[in-house]
Each structure stands twice: as structure tokens, then as C-alpha cells.
Scaffold this active site. Structure first.
Site, short mmCIF file in Angstrom:
data_model
loop_
_atom_site.label_atom_id
_atom_site.label_comp_id
_atom_site.label_asym_id
_atom_site.label_seq_id
_atom_site.Cartn_x
_atom_site.Cartn_y
_atom_site.Cartn_z
N TYR A 253 1.09 -1.42 -0.40
CA TYR A 253 -0.06 -0.25 -0.17
C TYR A 253 0.66 0.99 0.29
CZ TYR A 253 -4.14 -2.13 0.75
OH TYR A 253 -5.53 -3.58 0.67
N HIS B 24 -4.17 -3.07 -8.00
CA HIS B 24 -5.64 -3.34 -7.01
C HIS B 24 -6.06 -2.74 -7.36
CE1 HIS B 24 -8.20 -4.74 -4.12
NE2 HIS B 24 -8.62 -5.88 -5.39
N HIS C 120 -17.26 -3.78 -0.91
CA HIS C 120 -15.75 -4.54 -0.64
C HIS C 120 -15.57 -5.00 0.66
CE1 HIS C 120 -11.17 -3.66 -2.04
NE2 HIS C 120 -10.76 -3.55 0.00
N MET D 291 -10.86 -7.30 4.82
CA MET D 291 -12.42 -6.64 4.93
C MET D 291 -13.35 -6.98 4.49
SD MET D 291 -10.01 -3.37 3.24
CE MET D 291 -8.17 -2.45 3.83
#
Length: 641
Positions: free
Chosen positions: A216, A264, A413, A488
């Protein structure tokens, strides 16, 4: 040869009626045999199979047009996540002598087709030329034939196949499955582009992607400085092909071509103006916690996503004292092949204008608070997680009255274990409605979707997110977290008018859950550690799911300025939405054993031209007027002559 006045008049009438038919829009419950279909997509990597489609939500009819570069047969249908066996498949083709064949079928096994007892697909056209075989047909969203898959607003796995000749035999090398939102609603895309539009890129430059599976990367960037209020209104698509299909968008993911499979998702977070922000590019959730500052998502793109457009009267505000001056750009890389030496310069391109829209847009993040208290047992056929939001503190935290929230779109998500999500609204403790859901979620297709109608949320309402996971392929606990191999459970609601609340998420009392599982724990860390001691049998998986649902929920509410308030609540039962009645076929007999107890409703009027199998077999006038109108017209002509 001389014609009588009557014959001339009849001929003139015939031509006039024919021209009127050609010019008139199609009637009936959906697109006619020649009307333009709004949506399109290639279904295979080589761009041999091209699908167009459109739908009528009121009539519950969908129309497909499949165009394949072949002189053989073609097939289109719907399948499920795990196997093509049982897939619903409509097949057709044109024989060398010009005759056609067309049939509603299903896959008995991976290689064998069988005709349905009920023919629920209505042919609108089937042609073959030197390059393409093109088949156009319509079908109900939900027929009464158990061999037909329902067409829903969930992620649909569309199956397309074809042959090189007219022998109906499946070839796996010419069979493709693609996830598509078939019933996605798009706002009108024919708006004029404001003359004062300004383009601004938010991107990282020459970033060396680490060789790790998951990265990330975050950086902080200033938004444009403007002397008066502007609205961000547009994005474009990540590929030139899709860009040509739809033009007026909100923002564009800028993906370096050779790195597209590694990116992504890209998210843009608004930063409260009081934030002290670091410089450079670093791990969003690494050693320096400052790189995770700023929590209100204002725009984004995820793998599989194409384009998205705000409603005509909504935009992201820019340039007022209440608007952010800085954003956090977050790019999630998945380098599963651990490739070295790959540099990337991806980001978001945004379009903004001083031509203002009526409302400022906001994004509310719901779901399970993402940190390690979220766990999912290994070997689970099914495991549900819940995140609660209570809006009763919104007004106090907003610092001003909160207008009713008008939700127009959403983004779902999870990561790889996710199978389904839904967000449910409660009023006074009673389930009011399902805001959004997808019972066939695909990690590789994440797009912002529009709701068919605005959903209004009032202060005091409760919002519950339920996520369904499957971990049959895992032998250890899956924890909540940012990595793709973590999990998540998030729903982003896009709404207007904007307020200052950025997120409202919950998680269960893990100490209670540990005790219910027979483990000792005096604090949350011990509670999580105790989950490693559990033997995850099917019985214990269900026991843990029940304990997580019955435990008190801790609710965390955040504002754009990182003000945090906590409250508590309890998970309410979710009552499933019943399926509507199926549509009895007008194209074939429904056998008694095929009838579904959910009930029947009458078939709608046939789509325009649906009586005609193909233009090859009927006179031109019959194609446009139908057999009855043609008979009347011929009789009139004979009388006139």
C-alpha cells in the site's frame, strides 16, 4: 405499365407505413429487434466475442445481442461461481442453406447440452455474413424454468461460447466466462462538457514497486488552489476502448499499461485542513502511522472497474473553507509474482469546473472496522461478519444539523474470501429496507454502482453491513487487515448533501466471543490470541459466528478531521427479501415439475418483432408490422387493385 389510382394510392400508403415503421421507436416492454442497445463488452481476451445488451426494469426483460467472428453456432448464458454444469445457455446459428436454428438449453455436464422443457428466450434476429454470426434475443429476468438462471442486480457470470461450424459441441478453448453487472444503472452520459473544464492529475511518479505480494503506497498531494468554489465532476476509463464507449465521467484511473495487473485499487482520501502531513511516498500502514492519516474517501477505482459518473446535479466541492486542501493518494499493488525492478506512475485524473452543480457529494464508509479483531475461521463453507453503524451521534459530531442523507450509489469491498455483502437500514429497531447487496460478489469486479432509486437515511437510523465469507482453501485464521490475504468488510455509500462524517463502523466484543468459545481472555488482545487455540470444526465455526452476532457491537464514528466518537449497539436480525414471482414463458410449455412455488405472473406483450425468427423468413413488412398488420395491409391493397 400504367397503374390505377387505387393501386397507386395503396402503393403510396404501403411506402408511407413502411417509412413510419422504420422511423418509429420500438414499442413493447423492451428494446426491439433494431433498437440501439446501451451497454456493450468484449467477453474474451482476443475480442472475438462482442456482447451488447439492454434491459427494462419495469417489464423485467433483458435483451442480448451476441456478435461472434465465426460462421458456426454461437451461445450465450449465465453460470455460477464454481462450475459451468447447469449453466443456462441460449444457442443459435445459420445453416449453409440459410435456415436458422435457435434454442434455450442448459449444460447437463461440462460438455453436454440439453434443450430446456420451457423455451423462455425470444429470438429477435439471427444473421450470418462473411465475418460474423449475430444473434439477438430477449428473456425474462426470472422465468419459471429451473434450468434458467435468474438475472439480478448481483454480479452476473456471463458465459459465451461458439463453434467453427454448425455442430453443437462445446469446446473449452472457445468458452469464456466474464463477470458483468448486467443490470447496472448508468446516469445519462450525453451531457455537454463545461467549457471551463480544468484537468488535474493526482499521481505518484516512478515508484519502484516492492517485490512483496502486497504493498500500500501512500503520498500526500495538494488539491488545486482556486479563487472560488468549483466542482469535480468527471472521470474517464482506464482503457481507450471503454473511453470511446462512454465519455462524460468523474475521474480517470491513470494506469501504466504494463502495470495494470499489479494495481489493485486507487483511493483518494480528503485530509482535514488541520492535519500535519508527511512528505514522500511510504507504506500507508507501515512503521510511520502518519501515512494512514485522512480517512474520508472521496473518489477511487478498484480492479475490474470501468467508469463512473455522478448524477447531473452532484459534484465534489473544491475551493471553499470547508473543503480539503490536501488529499492522501493510496495505491494498492498486488505483486504476486514478486517481480523486481518494476516502476509505476499511476494515479487519478480529475476534471473540475466552476460551473456548479446543485449538491456537494459525500462518501460514508460502513462495515466492519478493519483491524485484527476481525477474524474468519479456516475451512468455513460459510461465515458471516457484521459491522453496525448508529447515526444518532452524527449531528453532534457534524457540529450542525445533518440533512437527510440521499444515497445514489455504492461500492462493495471485501478481499479474496468474500462471497456476498449487503447493507440494511433499520428504523426504530425494525428492518426498513436493504440499501444494496450482491449475493455473487467477485473480487475482480469492483465498481461504483448506482441505485435504481434514491435511498434516504435520517438521523437516528441504524445501518448494518453483513459480509459472507468462504475459507475452504485455508488452514489458518484470516484476520482483518489491508493485505489481499487479510480481509475487509466495507460498503461505501455515495450521497448528497455532504456532511462531515467520514465513516461509521462496528466490531464485536471479542472478549465475549472468546468466553463463548470456552477460552479465557481479559482484554481484546488476549481474546484474539485465544482464537488460535480453537479447533475449527464445522460446529465451532457456527458457534463463533453466532457469538460474534450476539456480542455487543462497538461502533466507531469518524469525521473528516479525525474526530472519533464511540458508542455501542446490538445486531438485529436480517429478514431476507423474498423473490418475486417468476414469468411464465410465452415461448414454450412449462412442465408441471418445472413450476416454482414462488408463483407465476402473466407473460408481457412480446417485444417488438419477437414473433419473427429472422429477417430471412418473413417479408419485410411483416418484420416491422407483424403478421396481423401485414395481412390487413395486403387485403387493403387487393381491394384497392
Amino acid at each position: 405499365m400504367l397503374q390505377t389510382p387505387g393501386a397507386m394510392a395503396c402503393a403510396l400508403l404501403f411506402r408511407l407505413l413502411l417509412l413510419m415503421a422504420l422511423a418509429a421507436p420500438s414499442q413493447g416492454n423492451g428494446p426491439g429487434p433494431t433498437s440501439r442497445l446501451r451497454y456493450s463488452r468484449f467477453l474474451d481476451p482476443s475480442n472475438v466475442i462482442f456482447l451488447r445488451w439492454d434491459f427494462d426494469l419495469e417489464a423485467e426483460i433483458i435483451t442480448f445481442e451476441l456478435q461472434v467472428r465465426t460462421a458456426g453456432w454461437v451461445g450465450l448464458g449465465v453460470t455460477n461461481r464454481y462450475t459451468n454444469v447447469g449453466s443456462d445457455l441460449v444457442v443459435g446459428g445459420v445453416l449453409p442453406d440459410g435456415n436458422i436454428y435457435f434454442s434455450d438449453q442448459h449444460l447437463v455436464d461440462e460438455d453436454t447440452l440439453a434443450e430446456d422443457g420451457s423455451q423462455d428466450a425470444e429470438l429477435q434476429g439471427l444473421t450470418e455474413d462473411a465475418v460474423y454470426t449475430t444473434m439477438r434475443f430477449s428473456r425474462p429476468f426470472r422465468s419459471c424454468d429451473p434450468h434458467d438462471q435468474d438475472i439480478t442486480s448481483d454480479t452476473m457470470r456471463v458465459l459465451a461460447t461458439y463453434g467453427l461450424d454448425d455442430t453443437l459441441k462445446l469446446d473449452r478453448e472457445r468458452t469464456f466466462v466474464k463477470s458483468i453487472f448486467l443490470l447496472q444503472i448508468f446516469h445519462p452520459d450525453d451531457l455537454d462538457v463545461p467549457e471551463d473544464t480544468i484537468i488535474h492529475d493526482l499521481e505518484i511518479t516512478d515508484f519502484l514497486i516492492p517485490e512483496d505480494d502486497t504493498t500500500y503506497a501512500c503520498t500526500f498531494l495538494p488539491l488545486p488552489i482556486v479563487s472560488k468554489k468549483h466542482h469535480i465532476y468527471k472521470r474517464e476509463n482506464p482503457t481507450r476502448q471503454n473511453y470511446l464507449l462512454r465519455y462524460n465521467e468523474l475521474f480517470e484511473p491513470k494506469l501504466v499499461h504494463h502495470n495494470e495487473t499489479m494495481v489493485h485499487h486507487i483511493l483518494v482520501y480528503a485530509c482535514g485542513n488541520a492535519s500535519t502531513l508527511p512528505t514522500g511516498i511510504s507504506d500507508c500502514y507501515g512503521a510511520d502511522p502518519a501515512f494512514s492519516l485522512c480517512s474520508q474517501v472521496i473518489m477511487g477505482w478498484a480492479v475490474g472497474g470501468t467508469s463512473y459518473q455522478f448524477p447531473d446535479d452532484v459534484g465534489i466541492s473544491l475551493g471553499t473553507p470547508l473543503d480539503p486542501q490536501w488529499i492522501r493518494l493510496e495505491i494498492h499493488y498486488s505483486n504476486f509474482h514478486n517481480l523486481p525492478g518494476v516502476y509505476d506512475s499511476s494515479g487519478i485524473r480529475m476534471y473540475y469546473t466552476a460551473t456548479l452543480r446543485k449538491y456537494d457529494m459525500g462518501v460514508l464508509q460502513l462495515g466492519f472496522f478493519t483491524f485484527p479483531i476481525h477474524f474468519i475461521p479456516p475451512g468455513a463453507e460459510s461465515f458471516m461478519s457484521y459491522g453496525l453503524c448508529k447515526t444518532e451521534k452524527f449531528e453532534e459530531m457534524n457540529g450542525a444539523p445533518v440533512p437527510d442523507i440521499q444515497v445514489f450509489g455504492y461500492l462493495l469491498h471485501t478481499h479474496l474470501a468474500g462471497r456476498a455483502l449487503q447493507a440494511v437500514q433499520y428504523k426504530n429497531g425494525t428492518q426498513f429496507r436493504t440499501i444494496c447487496k450482491d449475493d455473487s460478489y467477485d473480487f475482480n469486479l469492483q465498481e461504483t454502482r448506482d441505485l435504481p432509486h434514491l435511498v434516504e437515511i435520517k438521523p437516528g437510523d441504524e445501518l448494518l453491513v453483513e459480509c459472507h465469507y468462504q475459507t475452504l482453501d485455508r488452514d489458518s485464521l484470516t484476520f482483518g487487515g489491508p493485505s489481499t490475504v487479510n480481509e475487509m468488510c466495507l460498503v461505501f455509500l455515495f450521497y448528497y448533501p455532504r456532511n462531515n462524517i467520514s465513516s461509521c463502523m462496528g466490531y464485536p466484543d471479542i472478549i465475549y466471543v472468546a468466553h463463548e468459545m470456552g477460552e479465557e481472555a481479559s482484554d481484546p488482545m488476549e481474546g484474539m490470541m485465544a482464537m488460535n487455540n480453537v479447533e475449527w470444526t464445522p460446529e465451532n465455526i457456527k458457534k463463533a459466528e453466532k457469538a460474534c452476532k450476539e456480542a455487543q457491537q462497538m461502533v466507531i464514528i469518524k469525521t473528516i478531521d479525525e474526530i472519533v466518537e464511540n458508542t455501542t449497539g446490538w445486531i438485529s436480525e436480517i429478514i431476507p427479501t423474498p423473490r418475486g414471482p417468476c414469468l411464465e414463458s410465452s415461448g414454450g410449455k412449462v412442465e408441471p415439475q418445472d413450476k416454482i412455488p414462488a408463483g407465476f405472473r402473466a407473460a408481457p406483450m412480446a417485444l417488438s418483432g419477437s414473433e419473427t425468427a429472422t429477417p430471412r423468413h418473413l417479408p419485410l413488412a411483416a418484420l416491422f408490422f407483424g403478421q396481423g398488420a401485414l395481412s390487413w395491409l395486403l387485403a387493403t391493397l387487393q381491394v384497392g387493385v
